[in-house]
Design an enzyme around this catalytic site. Sequence first.
Site, PDB file in Angstrom:
ATOM      1  CB  CYS A 169      48.681  27.824  31.874  1.00 43.41           C
ATOM      2  SG  CYS A 169      47.206  28.713  32.380  1.00 43.41           S
ATOM      3  CG  ASN A 170      44.679  22.741  31.062  1.00 45.03           C
ATOM      4  OD1 ASN A 170      44.349  21.925  30.212  1.00 45.03           O
ATOM      5  ND2 ASN A 170      45.494  22.435  32.045  1.00 45.03           N
ATOM      6  CB  THR A 171      43.556  29.456  31.596  1.00 41.92           C
ATOM      7  OG1 THR A 171      43.033  28.670  32.673  1.00 41.92           O
ATOM      8  CG2 THR A 171      42.676  30.639  31.342  1.00 41.92           C
ATOM      9  CB  CYS A 206      43.224  23.223  36.035  1.00 40.32           C
ATOM     10  SG  CYS A 206      44.025  24.513  36.995  1.00 40.32           S
ATOM     11  CB  THR A 207      48.965  22.905  35.120  1.00 39.91           C
ATOM     12  OG1 THR A 207      48.787  24.317  35.256  1.00 39.91           O
ATOM     13  CG2 THR A 207      49.033  22.541  33.661  1.00 39.91           C
ATOM     14  CG  HIS A 208      46.803  25.275  39.993  1.00 41.76           C
ATOM     15  ND1 HIS A 208      47.005  25.931  38.810  1.00 41.76           N
ATOM     16  CD2 HIS A 208      47.287  26.089  40.959  1.00 41.76           C
ATOM     17  CE1 HIS A 208      47.563  27.096  39.052  1.00 41.76           C
ATOM     18  NE2 HIS A 208      47.752  27.212  40.345  1.00 41.76           N
ATOM     19  CD  GLU A 257      49.267  29.514  42.417  1.00 43.64           C
ATOM     20  OE1 GLU A 257      50.318  30.092  42.180  1.00 43.64           O
ATOM     21  OE2 GLU A 257      48.781  28.678  41.646  1.00 43.64           O
ATOM     22  CG  ASP A 265      50.458  27.830  35.472  1.00 48.44           C
ATOM     23  OD1 ASP A 265      49.447  27.940  34.756  1.00 48.44           O
ATOM     24  OD2 ASP A 265      50.381  27.590  36.690  1.00 48.44           O
ATOM     25  CB  SER A 266      48.158  31.699  35.568  1.00 45.66           C
ATOM     26  OG  SER A 266      47.775  30.499  36.216  1.00 45.66           O
ATOM     27  CE1 TYR A 295      48.122  34.995  33.668  1.00 44.56           C
ATOM     28  CE2 TYR A 295      48.417  33.331  31.963  1.00 44.56           C
ATOM     29  CZ  TYR A 295      48.907  34.402  32.687  1.00 44.56           C
ATOM     30  OH  TYR A 295      50.171  34.866  32.427  1.00 44.56           O
ATOM     31  N   GLY A 296      42.113  32.293  34.842  1.00 49.94           N
ATOM     32  CA  GLY A 296      40.808  31.703  34.540  1.00 49.94           C
ATOM     33  C   GLY A 296      39.645  32.679  34.509  1.00 49.94           C
TER      34      GLY A 296
HETATM   35  N1  DGL Z   1      47.083  26.588  35.964  1.00 53.23           N
HETATM   36  C1  DGL Z   1      45.994  27.243  35.277  1.00 53.23           C
HETATM   37  C2  DGL Z   1      45.405  26.284  34.242  1.00 53.23           C
HETATM   38  O1  DGL Z   1      45.942  25.219  33.968  1.00 53.23           O
HETATM   39  C3  DGL Z   1      44.837  27.680  36.123  1.00 53.23           C
HETATM   40  C4  DGL Z   1      44.971  28.766  37.100  1.00 53.23           C
HETATM   41  C5  DGL Z   1      44.435  30.089  36.691  1.00 53.23           C
HETATM   42  O2  DGL Z   1      43.204  30.331  36.640  1.00 53.23           O
HETATM   43  O3  DGL Z   1      45.263  30.943  36.443  1.00 53.23           O
HETATM   44  O4  DGL Z   1      44.369  26.600  33.678  1.00 53.23           O
END
Ligand code: DGL
Length: 273
Positions: A80-82, A193-195, A161, A17-18, A49-50
């Site tokens: 990570c969805n992004t 988003c995995t957060h 985060e 993930d990011s 990453y977003g």
């Molecule tokens: N965990 C990342 C996701 O699922 C989002 C965080 C990011 O922007 O890096 O998209």
Amino acid sequence: MQVKSSLTPESPIGIFDSGIGGLTVANAIRKILPGESIIYFGDTAHLPYGDKAPESIIGYAVGISDFLLKSGCKMIVIACNTASSIAFDAVKKHVGKKAIVIDVINPVVAEVSSSKKLKRIGVIGTRATIKSEAYARRITQSNPSIEVLSLATPLLAPMIEEGFFDNKISQTIINSYLDRPKIRKIESIILACTHYPLIRPEIEKYYKGKVQIIDSAQIVAAYVKKQLELKKLLNPAPKGKQRFYVSDLTPSFIKSTRHFFTGKVKLEKKNLW
Ligand code: DGL
């Protein structure tokens, strides 16, 4: 350097993930598959990453996949969805037959598209995920009777985060996003988003049980299990080992990690670039 295929049941599962948000997926995988060993990489040096350009996200994702391949992983889970929305094809191409590559979007799309009840689904995620339209396009392609309403919620991942949730201010920020007309009158919402599993209680509080909340961690973990079963790659060991790497190690990451993963986590710093 040539990387040999590591497709044996005993090989670990690589998850990245990011940052540390992907630990929600790692946690779900560990619960459903306790015999599997896990190598986790959180690219905390490049978080979030977003808001990054697609070329940068692809470069990071391919670099991390290389590290996971060299670590002997039989499967790479893009938690990570992004990165899943921007870099899945590039990672798959790069990895080839050396490991199985799984993203966090396709398993969720398959699950919601098969629903006969859902008509209006909301999706919240980072700017890059929403801009890619990965969910909207794939869901309406598989089930044209579903309308997808998407909203970028860029403040949420950095806020979480930082360990900033379950308080008045985070609830106010969440409410102000969910109040937007763009995602009104939905029956269900995908936490893209995995957060976001960490703010699920606050999202539930906002919707008061009127909207079904879809959190990808469980869906992805079940999908991982099914794929390993199909490929006869389930690890028969009673208990797997876990290693957690990050590209930047700060006290705030160390502190926040305990919210994302139940169990002992020792973050190790690893320079890939
Ligand atoms: N965990 C990342 C996701 O699922 C989002 C965080 C990011 O922007 O890096 O998209």
